[in-house]
Design a protein around this motif. Structure first.
Motif, PDB file in Angstrom:
ATOM      1  N   VAL A  19      30.242 103.076  31.731  1.00 15.43           N
ATOM      2  CA  VAL A  19      31.330 102.138  32.030  1.00 15.43           C
ATOM      3  C   VAL A  19      30.973 100.785  31.427  1.00 15.43           C
ATOM      4  CG1 VAL A  19      32.602 100.946  33.855  1.00 15.43           C
ATOM      5  CG2 VAL A  19      31.940 103.335  34.170  1.00 15.43           C
ATOM      6  N   THR A  20      31.932 100.201  30.742  1.00 13.55           N
ATOM      7  CA  THR A  20      31.766  98.843  30.221  1.00 13.55           C
ATOM      8  C   THR A  20      32.361  97.865  31.231  1.00 13.55           C
ATOM      9  OG1 THR A  20      31.915  99.600  27.929  1.00 13.55           O
ATOM     10  CG2 THR A  20      32.305  97.264  28.336  1.00 13.55           C
ATOM     11  N   LEU A  21      31.552  96.932  31.695  1.00  7.70           N
ATOM     12  CA  LEU A  21      31.977  96.006  32.753  1.00  7.70           C
ATOM     13  C   LEU A  21      31.665  94.576  32.337  1.00  7.70           C
ATOM     14  CD1 LEU A  21      32.987  95.489  35.684  1.00  7.70           C
ATOM     15  CD2 LEU A  21      30.597  95.770  36.413  1.00  7.70           C
ATOM     16  N   ASP A  22      32.631  93.693  32.560  1.00  3.17           N
ATOM     17  CA  ASP A  22      32.443  92.274  32.277  1.00  3.17           C
ATOM     18  C   ASP A  22      32.949  91.501  33.486  1.00  3.17           C
ATOM     19  OD1 ASP A  22      31.974  89.843  31.075  1.00  3.17           O
ATOM     20  OD2 ASP A  22      33.876  89.839  29.981  1.00  3.17           O
ATOM     21  N   ILE A  23      32.061  90.729  34.135  1.00  5.01           N
ATOM     22  CA  ILE A  23      32.420  89.960  35.326  1.00  5.01           C
ATOM     23  C   ILE A  23      32.343  88.476  34.993  1.00  5.01           C
ATOM     24  CG2 ILE A  23      31.803  89.396  37.703  1.00  5.01           C
ATOM     25  CD1 ILE A  23      30.724  92.196  38.023  1.00  5.01           C
ATOM     26  N   ASP A  24      33.405  87.787  35.306  1.00  6.36           N
ATOM     27  CA  ASP A  24      33.468  86.339  35.117  1.00  6.36           C
ATOM     28  C   ASP A  24      33.893  85.721  36.442  1.00  6.36           C
ATOM     29  OD1 ASP A  24      33.672  83.776  34.252  1.00  6.36           O
ATOM     30  OD2 ASP A  24      35.456  84.086  32.996  1.00  6.36           O
ATOM     31  N   GLY A  25      32.897  85.289  37.230  1.00  3.78           N
ATOM     32  CA  GLY A  25      33.200  84.743  38.546  1.00  3.78           C
ATOM     33  C   GLY A  25      33.748  85.822  39.470  1.00  3.78           C
ATOM     34  N   ASP A  26      34.978  85.614  39.935  1.00  8.65           N
ATOM     35  CA  ASP A  26      35.616  86.579  40.833  1.00  8.65           C
ATOM     36  C   ASP A  26      36.559  87.519  40.101  1.00  8.65           C
ATOM     37  OD1 ASP A  26      34.315  85.584  43.028  1.00  8.65           O
ATOM     38  OD2 ASP A  26      35.901  84.162  43.549  1.00  8.65           O
ATOM     39  N   ASN A  27      36.508  87.529  38.783  1.00  8.42           N
ATOM     40  CA  ASN A  27      37.382  88.404  37.984  1.00  8.42           C
ATOM     41  C   ASN A  27      36.528  89.351  37.142  1.00  8.42           C
ATOM     42  OD1 ASN A  27      40.076  87.140  38.606  1.00  8.42           O
ATOM     43  ND2 ASN A  27      39.013  85.357  37.731  1.00  8.42           N
ATOM     44  N   ALA A  28      37.043  90.561  36.969  1.00  4.27           N
ATOM     45  CA  ALA A  28      36.284  91.564  36.217  1.00  4.27           C
ATOM     46  C   ALA A  28      37.230  92.414  35.385  1.00  4.27           C
ATOM     47  CB  ALA A  28      35.485  92.453  37.167  1.00  4.27           C
ATOM     48  N   THR A  29      36.719  92.875  34.256  1.00  2.00           N
ATOM     49  CA  THR A  29      37.418  93.875  33.447  1.00  2.00           C
ATOM     50  C   THR A  29      36.473  95.040  33.253  1.00  2.00           C
ATOM     51  OG1 THR A  29      36.669  92.888  31.359  1.00  2.00           O
ATOM     52  CG2 THR A  29      38.812  92.156  32.236  1.00  2.00           C
ATOM     53  N   ALA A  30      37.024  96.237  33.273  1.00  4.59           N
ATOM     54  CA  ALA A  30      36.203  97.435  33.118  1.00  4.59           C
ATOM     55  C   ALA A  30      36.950  98.456  32.280  1.00  4.59           C
ATOM     56  CB  ALA A  30      35.845  98.023  34.479  1.00  4.59           C
ATOM     57  N   SER A  31      36.192  99.263  31.547  1.00  4.18           N
ATOM     58  CA  SER A  31      36.796 100.321  30.744  1.00  4.18           C
ATOM     59  C   SER A  31      35.792 101.449  30.590  1.00  4.18           C
ATOM     60  CB  SER A  31      37.230  99.810  29.368  1.00  4.18           C
ATOM     61  OG  SER A  31      36.109  99.337  28.632  1.00  4.18           O
ATOM     62  N   GLY A  32      36.299 102.618  30.267  1.00  3.09           N
ATOM     63  CA  GLY A  32      35.429 103.767  30.077  1.00  3.09           C
ATOM     64  C   GLY A  32      36.194 104.923  29.483  1.00  3.09           C
ATOM     65  N   GLU A  33      35.446 105.883  28.942  1.00  4.68           N
ATOM     66  CA  GLU A  33      36.064 107.058  28.329  1.00  4.68           C
ATOM     67  C   GLU A  33      35.123 108.235  28.453  1.00  4.68           C
ATOM     68  OE1 GLU A  33      38.228 106.682  24.495  1.00  4.68           O
ATOM     69  OE2 GLU A  33      36.806 108.181  23.757  1.00  4.68           O
ATOM     70  N   THR A  34      35.702 109.400  28.713  1.00  3.63           N
ATOM     71  CA  THR A  34      34.908 110.614  28.802  1.00  3.63           C
ATOM     72  C   THR A  34      35.740 111.799  28.340  1.00  3.63           C
ATOM     73  OG1 THR A  34      33.491 111.940  30.253  1.00  3.63           O
ATOM     74  CG2 THR A  34      35.556 111.126  31.186  1.00  3.63           C
TER      75      THR A  34
END
Length: 414
Positions: free
Chosen positions: A364-379
């Protein structure tokens, strides 16, 4: 026989275009009917089609689309040729009503030879999957988005305009027979092999009234279809790919609220990629930036409404009994632990589809900036592991691998 027209005869090129177009249209009308009947049989309630029936429907539709595209380009070439040629005059131009009707039908024919295949082509380009066009130039069209509403709109236009074309052909044939059997003139013979002349009458109909009449016929056909409610009512400009998130508990540490996201799948059907999405799913996520002693950051539980899948023209088949079986298994689930594995984050869990549980892990690719996050993944999963599409054993018709991907944005719960 000369290649060019004269005022009293058709040349060889015009004759080849005429009979080639007639052959292609008649063949394609038959193919379209057969393809529709086969598709209705495959999609009928309670039907359990085998791979042969599905492949037959796909072959018929692919042939129909490919011939339709051939008609389109032949028609364009025919129009370009006709623009530089003398048009042989009518042999009954002094019979005003009949002459105007004959010219009106010719305008309907020429217009329909472009409009019918073009609307079908746009419908195909806006649709995801099923029955590719057999040519090497791709399945899409510039400026045509893959949106179900666009596909449905142009499918409706294609259906309406094809009946205008069929009506024009019937009138055209009836007129040719009338000239040959009743009038006994050279109208039909001028289009047959050989060099038959037919001296036109001095009086000929103009173009204005036939053109207006042809436009009126198309307008009446479209307005009538609108009155009958044939056109799609939705005005969406994009597929609705939304996540439905259950509200988290404000007292549970590490909870994240999904604010938006997409859950997508991709399959290979007859060598072409078909993409789709689930419009109704929930994700309960706990995540702490500091892992515990075992490297665990948190957990995720995803619940998916399988009936919310949109997979282009094969949506009904994909959610049907032989595939996702949404009626019997309305929900798919994925429960996983979010664990640090070296320098990457992994989701290690169990995917449940059709009550069959299979271990599934992926990065999983995760990026957290303070109280906000974006995530993505593939299988990638093998559909056979879940008993999906067991009747389709040929990977060339439907590949075994299914690509599952997601991306989302989330906000830390207070």
């Amino acid at each position: 026989m000369p290649s060019s027209n004269t005022h009293a005869s058709y040349g060889s090129v015009a004759k080849v275009f005429h009979w080639l177009t007639a052959l292609l249209i008649l063949a394609n009308i038959g193919l379209g009917l057969l393809a529709t009947w086969q598709a209705d049989a495959v999609q009928a309630a309670g039907a359990q089609p085998g791979p042969e029936e599905i492949a037959r429907a796909a072959w018929l539709f692919s042939t129909h689309k490919t011939l339709g595209l051939t008609v389109f380009f032949v028609a364009l070439a025919r129009i370009v040729w006709a623009l530089g040629q003398t048009k042989p005059g009518l042999l009954n131009g002094d019979h005003r009503a009949e002459a105007v009707l004959a010219e009106l039908v010719h305008w309907l024919l020429y217009g329909s030879l472009v409009l019918v295949p073009l609307t079908g082509w746009i419908d195909h380009a806006a649709t995801t999957g099923f029955a590719p066009i057999w040519w090497p130039f791709g399945q899409g069209l510039p400026f045509v988005p893959k949106i179900p509403h666009v596909a449905e709109l142009f499918a409706t236009l294609h259906y309406i305009l094809q009946w205008v074309l069929i009506g024009a052909i019937a009138l055209h044939v009836a007129g040719a027979v009338k000239h040959h059997v009743i009038d006994k003139d050279a109208t039909l013979r001028r289009m047959l092999p050989g060099h038959t002349r037919g001296e036109p009458t001095a009086k000929q109909p103009g173009h204005t009234l036939p053109v207006i009449g042809a436009l009126a016929v198309w307008a009446v056909a479209l307005l009538g279809a609108g009155y009958l409610g044939w056109f799609p009512s939705s005005h969406d400009t994009a597929p609705a790919a939304q996540s439905a998130q259950t509200a988290p508990s404000a007292t549970e540490a590490g909870q994240w609220q999904v604010t938006s996201g997409d859950l997508n799948i991709a399959i290979q059907q007859m060598g072409q990629e078909v993409t789709g999405h689930f419009s109704n799913w929930t994700a309960n996520i706990t995540y702490d930036e500091t892992p515990d002693a075992e490297g665990v950051h948190g957990a995720v539980e995803v619940s998916i409404d399988t009936a919310s899948l949109s997979l282009g023209s094969v949506t009904d088949q994909a959610t049907g009994p032989d595939f996702l079986a949404s009626g019997s298994f309305p929900t798919a689930n994925y429960k996983a632990t979010l664990r640090q594995n070296g320098d990457r984050l992994n989701a290690d869990g169990i995917l449940t589809i059709r009550s069959i549980e299979i271990p599934l892990s992926f990065p999983v690719t995760l990026d957290i900036d303070g109280d906000n996050a974006t995530a993505s993944g593939e299988t990638i999963v093998d559909r056979r592991a879940f008993g999906i599409g067991d009747s389709v054993t040929d990977a060339g018709s439907l590949a075994f691998d299914v690509v599952i991907s997601f991306d989302l944005t989330a906000k830390r719960a207070e």
